[in-house]
Write a protein that holds these residues in place. Structure first.
Motif, mmCIF file in Angstrom:
data_model
loop_
_atom_site.group_PDB
_atom_site.id
_atom_site.type_symbol
_atom_site.label_atom_id
_atom_site.label_comp_id
_atom_site.label_asym_id
_atom_site.label_seq_id
_atom_site.Cartn_x
_atom_site.Cartn_y
_atom_site.Cartn_z
ATOM 1 N N MET A 173 -12.558 51.710 37.999
ATOM 2 C CA MET A 173 -11.720 52.026 36.841
ATOM 3 C C MET A 173 -11.347 50.724 36.141
ATOM 4 O O MET A 173 -10.881 49.790 36.785
ATOM 5 N N PRO A 174 -11.527 50.660 34.811
ATOM 6 C CA PRO A 174 -11.145 49.440 34.090
ATOM 7 C C PRO A 174 -9.628 49.265 34.043
ATOM 8 O O PRO A 174 -8.875 50.216 34.253
ATOM 9 N N ALA A 175 -9.210 48.051 33.745
ATOM 10 C CA ALA A 175 -7.779 47.775 33.589
ATOM 11 C C ALA A 175 -7.243 48.600 32.420
ATOM 12 O O ALA A 175 -7.921 48.759 31.405
ATOM 13 N N PRO A 176 -6.013 49.134 32.506
ATOM 14 C CA PRO A 176 -5.477 49.978 31.445
ATOM 15 C C PRO A 176 -4.817 49.216 30.303
ATOM 16 O O PRO A 176 -4.189 49.817 29.438
ATOM 17 N N VAL A 177 -4.963 47.890 30.266
ATOM 18 C CA VAL A 177 -4.325 47.073 29.227
ATOM 19 C C VAL A 177 -5.369 46.142 28.616
ATOM 20 O O VAL A 177 -6.173 45.546 29.328
ATOM 21 N N MET A 178 -5.338 46.042 27.298
ATOM 22 C CA MET A 178 -6.225 45.117 26.591
ATOM 23 C C MET A 178 -5.511 44.644 25.337
ATOM 24 O O MET A 178 -4.887 45.442 24.635
#
Length: 168
Positions: free
Chosen positions: A1-6
Motif C-alpha cells: 500500500m502506498p503512503a497516504p500523504v503526498m
C-alpha cells in the motif's frame, strides 16, 4: 500500500498534449494546454479520483462538458481564471471551491485560465462507470467504462446513431 500523504510539489506531472497523444488523439494546442498529476492512484485511492491540473495561461485543460453520472469538485490552488458553467461564467481565484454536479448541458463546465500565470486546481471526482459525457460546443458524446489502458472509450455524435437491429 502506498503512503497516504503526498505533497503536490512532489507529484509526477504529465503534459496534457502528451497524454492526449498517448491515447491516440491530437489536442488542439491553440486552445488547450497544461499539465496534470494523477494523485489518486499514487496514494492508493479507490473510489475517488483526484488530480492537480495546471492550466497554461490563455488555455483550458479540457473541453466544455457535462457528466451524466460523476460529480466533480475543484479547488483553485493558485492563479486566476473563469468557470463556464451552463450558460453562465464566473471569475475564479485562489481559494475558490467549484461544485459540478452530474446532469446535462445546464451543468456543463470548463475552467479557462484568463491570467498571465499557470492556474492550478485540485480536481476531485466520484469514479463511477460506465460514464457518459456530453460536449455541447461540438455536439459530441463519450462513453467510458474505465480510464485504464484496456477500458472501453467511444466518442461520437448523436446524429451518427445506428439502429439497434442494424447488422444483426
Amino acid at each position: 500500500m502506498p503512503a497516504p500523504v503526498m505533497n503536490i510539489a512532489d507529484a509526477q506531472y504529465t503534459d496534457l498534449a502528451e497524454r492526449s497523444r498517448s491515447r491516440g488523439s491530437a489536442m488542439p494546442q491553440e486552445r488547450f494546454g497544461g499539465r496534470i498529476a494523477a494523485l489518486a492512484p499514487a496514494l492508493g485511492a479507490r473510489r475517488l479520483g483526484f488530480n492537480v491540473t495546471a492550466v497554461a495561461p490563455g488555455k483550458s485543460a479540457f473541453p466544455f462538458h457535462s457528466h451524466r453520472l460523476n460529480e466533480e469538485m475543484f479547488f483553485v490552488i493558485e492563479g486566476t481564471g473563469q468557470l463556464r458553467f451552463g450558460s453562465a461564467t464566473y471569475p475564479l481565484r485562489a481559494g475558490d471551491v467549484i461544485a459540478c454536479p452530474s446532469g446535462g448541458p445546464e451543468v456543463a463546465h470548463q475552467i479557462v485560465n484568463t491570467g498571465a500565470t499557470e492556474l492550478k486546481v485540485l480536481a476531485v471526482s466520484t469514479m463511477l462507470h460506465p460514464e457518459v459525457c456530453h460536449y455541447p460546443d461540438s455536439g459530441k458524446f463519450a462513453v467510458l467504462d474505465g480510464m485504464g489502458p484496456d477500458g472501453f472509450r467511444h466518442v461520437g455524435r448523436q446524429q451518427d446513431n445506428l439502429d439497434y437491429w442494424q447488422g444483426e
